[in-house]
Design a protein around this motif. Structure first.
Motif, PDB file in Angstrom:
ATOM      1  N   SER A  89     -42.019 -29.213   5.545  1.00 30.23           N
ATOM      2  CA  SER A  89     -42.563 -28.403   6.634  1.00 30.23           C
ATOM      3  C   SER A  89     -43.354 -29.277   7.590  1.00 30.23           C
ATOM      4  O   SER A  89     -43.909 -30.311   7.198  1.00 30.23           O
ATOM      5  CB  SER A  89     -43.477 -27.300   6.074  1.00 30.23           C
ATOM      6  N   LYS A  93     -47.029 -25.787  10.909  1.00 31.49           N
ATOM      7  CA  LYS A  93     -46.333 -24.534  10.641  1.00 31.49           C
ATOM      8  C   LYS A  93     -46.474 -24.094   9.184  1.00 31.49           C
ATOM      9  O   LYS A  93     -45.893 -23.079   8.784  1.00 31.49           O
ATOM     10  CB  LYS A  93     -44.851 -24.673  10.999  1.00 31.49           C
ATOM     11  N   ASN A  95     -47.719 -22.312   6.076  1.00 30.92           N
ATOM     12  CA  ASN A  95     -48.413 -21.042   5.863  1.00 30.92           C
ATOM     13  C   ASN A  95     -49.113 -21.025   4.506  1.00 30.92           C
ATOM     14  O   ASN A  95     -48.730 -21.739   3.575  1.00 30.92           O
ATOM     15  CB  ASN A  95     -47.424 -19.879   5.938  1.00 30.92           C
ATOM     16  N   LYS A  98     -55.056 -21.252   2.889  1.00 32.43           N
ATOM     17  CA  LYS A  98     -56.272 -21.267   3.694  1.00 32.43           C
ATOM     18  C   LYS A  98     -57.492 -21.500   2.809  1.00 32.43           C
ATOM     19  O   LYS A  98     -57.685 -20.824   1.798  1.00 32.43           O
ATOM     20  CB  LYS A  98     -56.427 -19.955   4.457  1.00 32.43           C
ATOM     21  N   ARG A 122     -55.928 -28.186  12.227  1.00 29.32           N
ATOM     22  CA  ARG A 122     -55.072 -27.485  11.265  1.00 29.32           C
ATOM     23  C   ARG A 122     -55.453 -27.871   9.837  1.00 29.32           C
ATOM     24  O   ARG A 122     -55.511 -27.024   8.949  1.00 29.32           O
ATOM     25  CB  ARG A 122     -53.602 -27.825  11.533  1.00 29.32           C
TER      26      ARG A 122
END
Length: 274
Positions: A89, A93, A95, A98, A122
């Motif tokens: 990835s 991008k 996902n 977090k 990011r």
């Protein structure tokens, strides 16, 4: 081009050695690794940097945009009987995860990135509030800051500083040396996304990260396994000379933490930017 750039298993093993000998001890100066630790590597390639972290039982995740590198990483880890999760990835991008990781590793990657501030922002999303970012890169003006060691021409691969020529002349020499379009485009891309010590620290100042520690190397730690050269730190007076220090810094190590975690990190380690 050196044999290690073709023999991916050799390259994997060499990275694993450098990570064990130099990355891990450096990081341990700032992060308590006695308990469970979750680690993400951005631009993990074949995964060599993560091997010894995984073998110590830490949860490791590697992300790379290259499917070939991710497939190699999975294969090499299987051979080593080591556990890790590898994801193909773009980090921008990716996902999930977090505020998940205690440590993010980003080594020899930022010099390939166009929007460096966006990438750092990011990465911040993936770190726990007191998480740590270890980032390393070669200063652009150092002898091989253009990554010309990947050239197929033996002469060009060992020629220092020519990456600093004007782009049109640089491209002409690469073509004259017989480099293919793919190699030329990659080297020109690195030239367009180059990073210096001053630029990096300016970008960090525009993010929510603070620099906890900086370590500039005259002899890159990875040169030990590659060339048998003992790593050498840049002399302190030289390391404090803006712009000039870039010519002598073959590798720049940084420890970053979120601003809110800066005070606790400094009091815990007693370390600061050098």
């Amino acid at each position: 081009m050196q044999k290690r750039h073709i023999d991916r298993l050799q390259y994997f093993r060499e990275l694993a050695q450098t990570s064990e000998r130099y990355f891990m001890p450096y990081i341990k100066d700032f992060l308590d690794m006695a308990g469970p630790i979750s680690i993400l590597e951005v631009g993990c390639g074949d995964g060599g940097n993560l091997l010894h972290f995984a073998k110590r039982g830490y949860e490791v995740v590697g992300v790379d945009i290259s499917a070939n590198r991710i497939n190699d990483a999975k294969s090499f880890f299987e051979q080593e009987n080591a556990n890790a999760k590898f994801i193909c990835s773009d980090i921008l991008k990716l996902n999930g995860y977090k505020s998940y990781f205690d440590l993010v590793i980003c080594h020899d990657v930022i010099e390939h990135i166009g929007n460096k501030q966006e990438m750092l922002s990011r990465i911040e999303c993936f770190l726990k509030p007191k998480g740590l970012l270890f980032i390393g890169f070669p200063a652009w003006q150092m002898p091989f800051g253009g990554h010309q060691q990947i050239c197929h021409s033996k002469l060009l691969s060992i020629t220092p500083f020519f990456h600093m020529l004007p782009q049109c002349l640089y491209k002409y020499i690469l073509s004259l040396g017989g480099e293919n379009v793919e190699c030329i485009n990659e080297l020109l891309s690195i030239k367009s996304t180059k990073i210096t010590i001053e630029l990096f620290e300016k970008i960090v100042a525009q993010t929510s990260f603070d620099i906890v520690d900086r370590r500039l190397y005259f002899v890159n730690p990875h040169y030990e396994v590659k060339f048998g050269l003992k790593p050498r730190r840049l002399l302190k007076p030289l390391s404090e000379m803006p712009y000039i220090r870039n010519f002598f810094s073959t590798s720049c190590f940084y420890i970053l933490k979120k601003s809110s975690a800066m005070d606790s990190a400094s009091s815990h380690t007693g370390r600061s930017v050098q």
